[in-house]
Write a protein that holds these residues in place. Structure first.
Motif, PDB file in Angstrom:
ATOM      1  N   VAL A  33       0.846  -1.191   0.000  1.00  0.00           N
ATOM      2  CA  VAL A  33       0.000   0.000   0.000  1.00  0.00           C
ATOM      3  C   VAL A  33       0.884   1.244   0.000  1.00  0.00           C
ATOM      4  CG1 VAL A  33      -1.737   1.306   1.273  1.00  0.00           C
ATOM      5  CG2 VAL A  33      -1.853  -1.197   1.216  1.00  0.00           C
ATOM      6  N   VAL A  34       0.644   2.128  -0.967  1.00  0.00           N
ATOM      7  CA  VAL A  34       1.416   3.359  -1.069  1.00  0.00           C
ATOM      8  C   VAL A  34       0.754   4.435  -0.205  1.00  0.00           C
ATOM      9  CG1 VAL A  34       2.237   5.166  -2.632  1.00  0.00           C
ATOM     10  CG2 VAL A  34       2.144   2.786  -3.408  1.00  0.00           C
ATOM     11  N   PHE A  35       1.527   5.076   0.656  1.00  0.00           N
ATOM     12  CA  PHE A  35       0.971   6.113   1.519  1.00  0.00           C
ATOM     13  C   PHE A  35       1.317   7.493   0.965  1.00  0.00           C
ATOM     14  CE2 PHE A  35       5.308   6.063   3.062  1.00  0.00           C
ATOM     15  CZ  PHE A  35       5.534   7.369   3.488  1.00  0.00           C
ATOM     16  N   ILE A  36       0.470   8.464   1.268  1.00  0.00           N
ATOM     17  CA  ILE A  36       0.751   9.852   0.923  1.00  0.00           C
ATOM     18  C   ILE A  36       1.325  10.568   2.137  1.00  0.00           C
ATOM     19  CG2 ILE A  36      -0.255  12.075   0.242  1.00  0.00           C
ATOM     20  CD1 ILE A  36      -0.039  10.097  -2.027  1.00  0.00           C
ATOM     21  N   LEU A  37       0.736  10.316   3.293  1.00  0.00           N
ATOM     22  CA  LEU A  37       1.302  10.847   4.533  1.00  0.00           C
ATOM     23  C   LEU A  37       0.947   9.909   5.683  1.00  0.00           C
ATOM     24  CD1 LEU A  37      -1.127  12.372   6.407  1.00  0.00           C
ATOM     25  CD2 LEU A  37      -1.010  13.958   4.506  1.00  0.00           C
ATOM     26  N   LYS A  38       1.773   9.932   6.709  1.00  0.00           N
ATOM     27  CA  LYS A  38       1.528   9.059   7.854  1.00  0.00           C
ATOM     28  C   LYS A  38       2.201   9.604   9.105  1.00  0.00           C
ATOM     29  CE  LYS A  38       5.346   5.848   6.873  1.00  0.00           C
ATOM     30  NZ  LYS A  38       5.702   4.437   6.614  1.00  0.00           N
ATOM     31  N   THR A  39       1.671   9.161  10.240  1.00  0.00           N
ATOM     32  CA  THR A  39       2.260   9.424  11.549  1.00  0.00           C
ATOM     33  C   THR A  39       2.604   8.049  12.130  1.00  0.00           C
ATOM     34  OG1 THR A  39       0.232   9.232  12.871  1.00  0.00           O
ATOM     35  CG2 THR A  39       0.642  11.358  11.792  1.00  0.00           C
ATOM     36  N   PRO A  40       3.221   8.008  13.309  1.00  0.00           N
ATOM     37  CA  PRO A  40       3.508   6.698  13.904  1.00  0.00           C
ATOM     38  C   PRO A  40       2.261   5.866  14.179  1.00  0.00           C
ATOM     39  CG  PRO A  40       4.849   8.389  14.953  1.00  0.00           C
ATOM     40  CD  PRO A  40       3.873   9.101  14.070  1.00  0.00           C
ATOM     41  N   LEU A  41       1.069   6.492  14.163  1.00  0.00           N
ATOM     42  CA  LEU A  41      -0.145   5.761  14.528  1.00  0.00           C
ATOM     43  C   LEU A  41      -1.111   5.535  13.368  1.00  0.00           C
ATOM     44  CD1 LEU A  41      -1.014   7.290  18.025  1.00  0.00           C
ATOM     45  CD2 LEU A  41       0.118   5.132  17.524  1.00  0.00           C
ATOM     46  N   ILE A  42      -1.132   6.420  12.391  1.00  0.00           N
ATOM     47  CA  ILE A  42      -2.065   6.255  11.275  1.00  0.00           C
ATOM     48  C   ILE A  42      -1.375   6.553   9.951  1.00  0.00           C
ATOM     49  CG2 ILE A  42      -4.084   6.870  12.664  1.00  0.00           C
ATOM     50  CD1 ILE A  42      -4.088   9.582  11.327  1.00  0.00           C
ATOM     51  N   SER A  43      -1.984   6.044   8.866  1.00  0.00           N
ATOM     52  CA  SER A  43      -1.430   6.251   7.538  1.00  0.00           C
ATOM     53  C   SER A  43      -2.556   6.570   6.566  1.00  0.00           C
ATOM     54  CB  SER A  43      -0.682   4.985   7.092  1.00  0.00           C
ATOM     55  OG  SER A  43      -0.214   5.118   5.752  1.00  0.00           O
ATOM     56  N   LEU A  44      -2.321   7.543   5.686  1.00  0.00           N
ATOM     57  CA  LEU A  44      -3.289   7.902   4.657  1.00  0.00           C
ATOM     58  C   LEU A  44      -2.784   7.347   3.335  1.00  0.00           C
ATOM     59  CD1 LEU A  44      -5.915   9.697   4.177  1.00  0.00           C
ATOM     60  CD2 LEU A  44      -4.315  11.394   3.282  1.00  0.00           C
ATOM     61  N   SER A  45      -3.508   6.368   2.790  1.00  0.00           N
ATOM     62  CA  SER A  45      -3.081   5.708   1.563  1.00  0.00           C
ATOM     63  C   SER A  45      -3.325   6.590   0.346  1.00  0.00           C
ATOM     64  CB  SER A  45      -3.815   4.382   1.395  1.00  0.00           C
ATOM     65  OG  SER A  45      -5.183   4.610   1.099  1.00  0.00           O
ATOM     66  N   GLU A  46      -2.732   6.189  -0.757  1.00  0.00           N
ATOM     67  CA  GLU A  46      -2.939   6.902  -2.020  1.00  0.00           C
ATOM     68  C   GLU A  46      -4.409   6.884  -2.416  1.00  0.00           C
ATOM     69  OE1 GLU A  46      -1.229   6.778  -6.627  1.00  0.00           O
ATOM     70  OE2 GLU A  46      -0.839   5.120  -5.238  1.00  0.00           O
ATOM     71  N   SER A  47      -5.070   5.758  -2.171  1.00  0.00           N
ATOM     72  CA  SER A  47      -6.486   5.627  -2.492  1.00  0.00           C
ATOM     73  C   SER A  47      -7.339   6.559  -1.641  1.00  0.00           C
ATOM     74  CB  SER A  47      -6.931   4.172  -2.292  1.00  0.00           C
ATOM     75  OG  SER A  47      -8.318   4.035  -2.483  1.00  0.00           O
ATOM     76  N   ASP A  48      -7.034   6.620  -0.338  1.00  0.00           N
ATOM     77  CA  ASP A  48      -7.777   7.512   0.562  1.00  0.00           C
ATOM     78  C   ASP A  48      -7.571   8.973   0.168  1.00  0.00           C
ATOM     79  OD1 ASP A  48      -8.785   5.440   2.058  1.00  0.00           O
ATOM     80  OD2 ASP A  48      -7.141   5.459   3.496  1.00  0.00           O
TER      81      ASP A  48
END
Length: 246
Positions: A33-48
């Protein structure tokens, strides 16, 4: 006879090792899964992010892509907004702040009161927003509001001196402002309204400093390489890098 048993044993052993290797290896058709941005607790995927971008574009003219600078500015603004949101959601997760299904349904029903009959469905259709995405946004907003209320709003105290001072300034603005409003036309506000306005102001004063603390606690990682591919290449005379590669 003994030799046959040994050969069978080694054959079974080889098959077992081979099967283990297959089960441990990652399937070729399964992409990470490719992320656009993330923190140590959550990740926002390219799809999201694509869903959020579609939602953002709904508030702009349909031909915004024809203006690369404005389009790129919109994307960067979205990244900043989602970065702040990710910090707040990370804090909410860490502090155990959650929204129940009952709270979501109550908020949804309250929202729908402004859209009688099929007005709610029409509103979603006109803005090209899917119901699942709208509901996801609703839950996110409720969680953030609950976090801010727990960590800031509920801890803010409004003293009687502050109420008096605020009321004095309010009267001066109404009677001595640029338009010099007449006292008779001045809107009267009660103490509860004054306290509410003061709480909002004091919350805003505290919010920025609190957000900086969250930035240190939950550092954000942005996938700039992937993000650049979503921007319109101005020097290349329009078209995102993804579009050029397709």
């Amino acid at each position: 006879m003994v030799q046959i048993k040994r050969d069978s044993f080694f054959l079974i052993l080889l098959l077992f090792v081979f099967c283990c290797l297959l089960s441990c290896s990652e399937p070729e058709n399964e992409k990470p899964v490719v992320f656009i941005l993330k923190t140590p607790l959550i990740s926002l995927s390219e799809s999201d992010f694509a869903d959020e971008l579609d939602l953002k574009k709904a508030a702009y003219p349909y031909n915004i892509s024809d203006n690369p600078e404005e389009y790129n500015e919109m994307v960067i603004h979205l990244v900043n907004m989602l970065s702040e949101e990710s910090l707040l959601l990370s804090a909410a997760i860490d502090l155990g702040v959650n929204i129940t299904q009952i709270e979501v349904e109550a908020a949804e029903n309250e929202f729908k009161k402004d859209y009688p009959e099929n007005g709610f469905e029409k509103m979603l259709l006109e803005n090209a927003v899917s119901y699942p995405l709208w509901k996801k946004r609703l839950k996110t907003n409720l969680m953030i509001d609950k976090l801010v209320d727990q960590e800031i709003r509920s801890k803010i105290e409004v003293t009687s001196d502050e109420i008096v001072e605020f009321y004095r300034k309010y009267n001066m603005e109404e009677t001595q402002g640029p338009k010099k409003k007449n006292k008779e036309s001045k809107k009267t506000i009660d103490e509860n309204e004054l306290i509410s306005v003061l709480r909002i102001q004091k919350t805003e004063d505290v919010y920025e400093a609190w957000l900086k603390e969250l930035e240190l606690k939950y550092p954000i990682e942005i996938n700039w390489e992937k993000l650049r591919s979503l921007l319109i290449d101005i020097e290349g005379n329009g078209g995102s890098k993804n579009e050029k590669n397709d």
